[in-house]
Scaffold this active site. Sequence first.
Site, PDB file in Angstrom:
ATOM      1  N   PRO A 191      56.100   9.346-110.773  1.00  0.00           N
ATOM      2  CA  PRO A 191      56.215   9.119-112.219  1.00  0.00           C
ATOM      3  C   PRO A 191      54.852   9.162-112.909  1.00  0.00           C
ATOM      4  CG  PRO A 191      57.352   7.412-110.957  1.00  0.00           C
ATOM      5  CD  PRO A 191      56.465   8.157-110.007  1.00  0.00           C
ATOM      6  N   HIS A 244      55.269   7.490-105.499  1.00  0.00           N
ATOM      7  CA  HIS A 244      56.366   6.530-105.667  1.00  0.00           C
ATOM      8  C   HIS A 244      56.736   5.734-104.405  1.00  0.00           C
ATOM      9  CE1 HIS A 244      59.633   4.721-107.701  1.00  0.00           C
ATOM     10  NE2 HIS A 244      60.002   5.746-108.447  1.00  0.00           N
ATOM     11  N   TYR A 280      72.571   8.467-112.501  1.00  0.00           N
ATOM     12  CA  TYR A 280      71.756   7.508-111.744  1.00  0.00           C
ATOM     13  C   TYR A 280      71.033   6.606-112.733  1.00  0.00           C
ATOM     14  CZ  TYR A 280      68.435   6.177-107.953  1.00  0.00           C
ATOM     15  OH  TYR A 280      67.695   5.508-107.003  1.00  0.00           O
ATOM     16  N   SER A 315      68.548   3.297-112.094  1.00  0.00           N
ATOM     17  CA  SER A 315      68.004   2.450-111.023  1.00  0.00           C
ATOM     18  C   SER A 315      68.088   0.969-111.406  1.00  0.00           C
ATOM     19  CB  SER A 315      66.552   2.831-110.737  1.00  0.00           C
ATOM     20  OG  SER A 315      65.809   2.744-111.931  1.00  0.00           O
ATOM     21  N   THR A 335      65.596  -0.592-104.493  1.00  0.00           N
ATOM     22  CA  THR A 335      66.512  -0.300-105.608  1.00  0.00           C
ATOM     23  C   THR A 335      67.910   0.051-105.097  1.00  0.00           C
ATOM     24  OG1 THR A 335      66.019   2.062-105.585  1.00  0.00           O
ATOM     25  CG2 THR A 335      64.691   0.688-107.061  1.00  0.00           C
ATOM     26  N   SER A 394      66.543   5.535-116.209  1.00  0.00           N
ATOM     27  CA  SER A 394      65.895   4.310-115.752  1.00  0.00           C
ATOM     28  C   SER A 394      66.117   3.247-116.815  1.00  0.00           C
ATOM     29  CB  SER A 394      64.401   4.584-115.550  1.00  0.00           C
ATOM     30  OG  SER A 394      63.812   3.558-114.807  1.00  0.00           O
ATOM     31  N   GLN A 395      65.703   2.017-116.497  1.00  0.00           N
ATOM     32  CA  GLN A 395      65.913   0.949-117.492  1.00  0.00           C
ATOM     33  C   GLN A 395      64.694   0.799-118.374  1.00  0.00           C
ATOM     34  OE1 GLN A 395      66.627  -1.989-114.625  1.00  0.00           O
ATOM     35  NE2 GLN A 395      68.606  -1.154-114.111  1.00  0.00           N
TER      36      GLN A 395
END
Length: 552
Positions: free
Chosen positions: A116, A340, A449, A451, A462, A551-552
């Site tokens: 990322p 990652h 997806y 996470s 995760t 992602s959140q």
Amino acid sequence: LRPGLVKQPSCLVKPVVTHHIPERCVVHQEGLPRLPVPPLRQTCERYLAMLEPIVSVDELEHTRRLVAEFLQGGVGERLQKSLERRARKTENWLSEWWMQSAYLDCRMPVAVYTSPGVVLPRMHFQDRQGQMRFAAKLIAGILEFKKMIDSDTLPMEYLGGKPLCMDQYYQILSSCRIPGPKRDTIANHGSGKSAAPTHITVVHNFQFFVLDVYNSDGSPLTVDQIYMQLEKIWNSSLQTNKEPIGILTSQHRNTWGKAYNNLIKDKTNKESVRAIQKSIFTVCLDAPMPRVSDGLYSSRVAAQMLHGGGARWNSGNRWFDKTLQFIIGEDGTCGLVYEHSPAEGPPIVFLIDYVVQYMQQPDMLRSPMVPLVMPQKLRFNITPEVKRDIENAKQNMNMMVHDLDVKVLMFSHFGQNVPKQHKLSPDAFIQLALQLAYFRMYNMCCSTYESASLRMFKYGRTDVIRSTTLDSSKFVLAMEDPAKPNTEKVALLRQAAQTHRQMTKDTINGQAIDRHLLGLRLQGIEDLTSMPEIFMDTSYAVAQHYNLSTSQ
């Protein structure tokens, strides 16, 4: 696998707020619960429910028969018992398998595919000295953060009142991924019996330097001292015609594995590579990128953090295997890219938040100008074979840059307070918006997806919140039906958001399906049994192919 995402620390929304409480985390680490193995029947039922909106009726019917056979034929039960045995014998039944299957076995490049990028606010350096001063203060801030890790005084994190596993914080400094011909490894030089590294690596104009960041008495260099050392590095790396040795790390992992073995045959090269791998972190002093309009700037910087812009620009000014690389461009573009495998986003974001706050404080200590030794330039002997590998890597990187579209959308109409006013989870609200947008573009639902953290458990990483649900698909279909009244659409939105919230809760409590199914599959391989039919099924392939990765 999720592709590399560009994250902005200020925009990371978590489903439940984490709290940092200053207390020694080692005390809590030992008392953390182990990751549970969910009940087999529960996972199978949830798996079928997850498939319903994304596969055809015929495919679903076929999968129902396979699942019934898996449950009743004894194969599922046998694998479940083996998995439960593994859970009793290990501190986390999943962590090693996950590290291997999600990261170290993955043969795609780490750049773009899994690493990322993080974008920091644009700086307005008036000159090169401004860039050096900023870099010096950033380095000092990270060393200050490192003190907490070294002295075990990291503030403990809590989620809903429960302590979280802090292990990932101890994996991000002084660590590096090492390529192998078929599987990579991770080396953490900060843990273990040997002396902890005391240097960072700085790269400028594709040239790597070792910068010792501690004095002989063990105290970290001050901002002024670091600034002076960075000036020396800059002035001794002005040539722009050097071979971009770092671009080798952006290759397909098998290709890089072979090139790596070839590179380190030479003793000088091996020592230089080792110095980079052992360093606490890397700082990339980037050349300016081509100017773009303000409207395109965010997207351009996001791409630069992911891949450096191509062989012509800054892609060779990296060592992509290094866990943490902080990027400071001469033109004020700042951020980082991280490998990652050792950690998820939250520890990285906490580190960044800490450093940003540190950098806003006035400089305290004006250090006496004790002459410091010249930072060591790392030498590489470029044989014709290494030169060929570099040219190959340049071509592949340029293709990868060309193939990647990055568009950063800054949404400013409203924020998380609007869904909260309507008693909706902001995370569920955004996920449902993504579902609706995807449906409007492709006229179908897809495997999605999202996470979620398993850090409530020891060494937890995760699992997946499956954002596409039967309730989300009902909401999406209603939104596209002009005959449906708004009251019904709102009711379906609420129901879908509630389902999403419950699924998030189940996932962070270790009751999701994806890692359990992975565990059953890998257990089957380990037990040398024939692969169960449910894992050879089209539905399983569809479920594992994420058209939307969020992602959140």
